[in-house]
Design a protein around this motif. Sequence first.
Motif, PDB file in Angstrom:
ATOM      1  N   ASN A 215      28.281 -95.090 -60.861  1.00 49.83           N
ATOM      2  CA  ASN A 215      28.879 -93.756 -60.775  1.00 49.83           C
ATOM      3  C   ASN A 215      27.778 -92.717 -60.948  1.00 49.83           C
ATOM      4  OD1 ASN A 215      31.531 -94.742 -60.501  1.00 49.83           O
ATOM      5  ND2 ASN A 215      31.742 -94.954 -62.722  1.00 49.83           N
ATOM      6  N   VAL A 216      27.725 -91.774 -60.020  1.00 49.71           N
ATOM      7  CA  VAL A 216      26.648 -90.786 -60.012  1.00 49.71           C
ATOM      8  C   VAL A 216      27.248 -89.391 -59.882  1.00 49.71           C
ATOM      9  CG1 VAL A 216      24.606 -89.940 -58.783  1.00 49.71           C
ATOM     10  CG2 VAL A 216      25.015 -92.412 -58.972  1.00 49.71           C
ATOM     11  N   ILE A 217      26.675 -88.453 -60.645  1.00 51.71           N
ATOM     12  CA  ILE A 217      27.022 -87.039 -60.502  1.00 51.71           C
ATOM     13  C   ILE A 217      25.755 -86.291 -60.079  1.00 51.71           C
ATOM     14  CG2 ILE A 217      27.889 -84.965 -61.644  1.00 51.71           C
ATOM     15  CD1 ILE A 217      29.311 -86.733 -63.645  1.00 51.71           C
ATOM     16  N   LEU A 218      25.873 -85.465 -59.051  1.00 53.54           N
ATOM     17  CA  LEU A 218      24.756 -84.655 -58.580  1.00 53.54           C
ATOM     18  C   LEU A 218      24.850 -83.264 -59.192  1.00 53.54           C
ATOM     19  CD1 LEU A 218      24.730 -85.491 -54.741  1.00 53.54           C
ATOM     20  CD2 LEU A 218      23.688 -86.755 -56.626  1.00 53.54           C
ATOM     21  N   ARG A 219      23.697 -82.765 -59.633  1.00 55.25           N
ATOM     22  CA  ARG A 219      23.615 -81.385 -60.113  1.00 55.25           C
ATOM     23  C   ARG A 219      22.517 -80.670 -59.337  1.00 55.25           C
ATOM     24  NH1 ARG A 219      23.737 -81.937 -66.695  1.00 55.25           N
ATOM     25  NH2 ARG A 219      21.720 -82.893 -66.269  1.00 55.25           N
ATOM     26  N   GLY A 220      22.790 -79.449 -58.938  1.00 47.88           N
ATOM     27  CA  GLY A 220      21.785 -78.696 -58.205  1.00 47.88           C
ATOM     28  C   GLY A 220      22.020 -77.206 -58.310  1.00 47.88           C
ATOM     29  N   ASP A 221      20.954 -76.431 -58.109  1.00 53.05           N
ATOM     30  CA  ASP A 221      21.109 -74.980 -58.143  1.00 53.05           C
ATOM     31  C   ASP A 221      21.584 -74.486 -56.782  1.00 53.05           C
ATOM     32  OD1 ASP A 221      18.882 -75.042 -56.511  1.00 53.05           O
ATOM     33  OD2 ASP A 221      17.505 -74.253 -58.013  1.00 53.05           O
ATOM     34  N   SER A 222      21.582 -73.176 -56.605  1.00 47.57           N
ATOM     35  CA  SER A 222      22.164 -72.590 -55.402  1.00 47.57           C
ATOM     36  C   SER A 222      21.413 -72.960 -54.123  1.00 47.57           C
ATOM     37  CB  SER A 222      22.214 -71.065 -55.541  1.00 47.57           C
ATOM     38  OG  SER A 222      20.909 -70.535 -55.770  1.00 47.57           O
ATOM     39  N   GLY A 223      20.176 -73.423 -54.250  1.00 46.25           N
ATOM     40  CA  GLY A 223      19.433 -73.839 -53.070  1.00 46.25           C
ATOM     41  C   GLY A 223      20.031 -75.061 -52.393  1.00 46.25           C
ATOM     42  N   PHE A 224      20.890 -75.800 -53.110  1.00 44.68           N
ATOM     43  CA  PHE A 224      21.512 -77.009 -52.566  1.00 44.68           C
ATOM     44  C   PHE A 224      22.994 -76.802 -52.250  1.00 44.68           C
ATOM     45  CE2 PHE A 224      17.884 -78.342 -55.069  1.00 44.68           C
ATOM     46  CZ  PHE A 224      17.227 -79.190 -54.191  1.00 44.68           C
ATOM     47  N   ALA A 225      23.412 -75.549 -52.213  1.00 51.41           N
ATOM     48  CA  ALA A 225      24.807 -75.248 -51.901  1.00 51.41           C
ATOM     49  C   ALA A 225      25.005 -75.244 -50.396  1.00 51.41           C
ATOM     50  CB  ALA A 225      25.197 -73.900 -52.508  1.00 51.41           C
TER      51      ALA A 225
END
Length: 429
Positions: A215-225
């Motif tokens: 199980n994986v959760i991705l986190r990213g800032d607005s550059g990955f939206a």
Amino acid sequence: MSITQQSSLHFNSQIVVTDNGKRVSSFGGLTLFREFTDAIHLDYRLRECGFVEWRRNPQHSMVKLASYAIAQRVCGFATDTSANALRRDPVWQALWGRLLPSQASISRFYQTFRDNLPALAGLHRLSLSLANLKLNHTRGTLVFDMDSTNFNAYGHQEGVEFNGHYDKMGLHPFVVYEGRTGLLLDIELRSGAVYTSNNAENYMDQLLAHFADRNVILRGDSGFATPKIYDMAAAHGSDFVIRLKDNTLLKRLPPLVVANDPNFKLDGQEHFYSFFYQSPNWQQPHRLILMAKQNVEDLYPTYQYFITSLQSSAATVVQFYRKRGQMENYIKETKSGFFADRVSSHNFFVNEARMMIACLAYNIMQLMKLLVFPAHQRIWQIDTIRTHLLDIAASVATHARKTWINLTSSHPGLVLFWKILANTQRFRL
């Protein structure tokens, strides 16, 4: 023939300083690192990278050169020229052989990656396999933090271009760390002009395929939206939380949501609102979290927007996202602690090889902290580790059958050194 220098000190003429300590080293603690790399079979893993040996009767194998270059970064040496000084160090000679590589050998080692891209790909695989030594035994959900950073450049290197976000000339690599452990999972060197999320969905697609059973959760800032990231995560069954930039469409939401909330006050408290929203370029609606906050002295509220597939409360999701800030420390450690951003070659692939050697050094030390360090020392950064564990004065004595590395008995880190050494020798893969 070298001339021994000596000088009596003025404040006490009975003390004489000389440079006649022929078998004395400042790197006695490096034995700890060498023992750990043997425990994780680093040389065997390096052989699997696919180095091509084109030299006749080489004095140093490609594996030895790679291992040696990694150790240089661990000890804080960023340039190839440091190899010339280290050749005379007795501890380095004891650990890597009497005949050590020179600056020219190290430089030629990096140059081989111009024409050996499979070996370069092997270094990337090795970074991930090192991370797996810990992650394979880590329970629960993995957290993949995505980001990009800037490698400043001051010459005419391939791929160096102006990046408007950083307002600097350089390269713009994409990086992924595991958020709980700080282990580097992937790093891709890219041209300085590319956007943050450029091709990120392809990098992440391969990475998530590798961890298909977790199980994986991705986190990213607005550059990955971007919808490509959302759709790619959904295809792998992975959750995500990504911050959104303000835009014209999003700015229409607060008057509709916050203005109708009688509980919203000028109290400086964060108020959270959650609803499903679909932008015109999204294939399906996604959960959107709006955070609103206004102090008494502020003229207007401040808003933050997050898109997520998580089902937890809005406040919990935002708090989880904010832990992503630790990733900035991981990036800083990789760059300033191990010199991953030293892109001094004209050739793009040579610079990528230098970056990967630094990243391997980072991952090995991060792995070492997680696996054999006591709990209180796992938060140490590399500068602290060098001071307390690696930079220990030692004398070296070579006899017929054994080499003795005698550490100074007055170093304050010796108790910790022996504890970690015992942990390392008990460690089994």
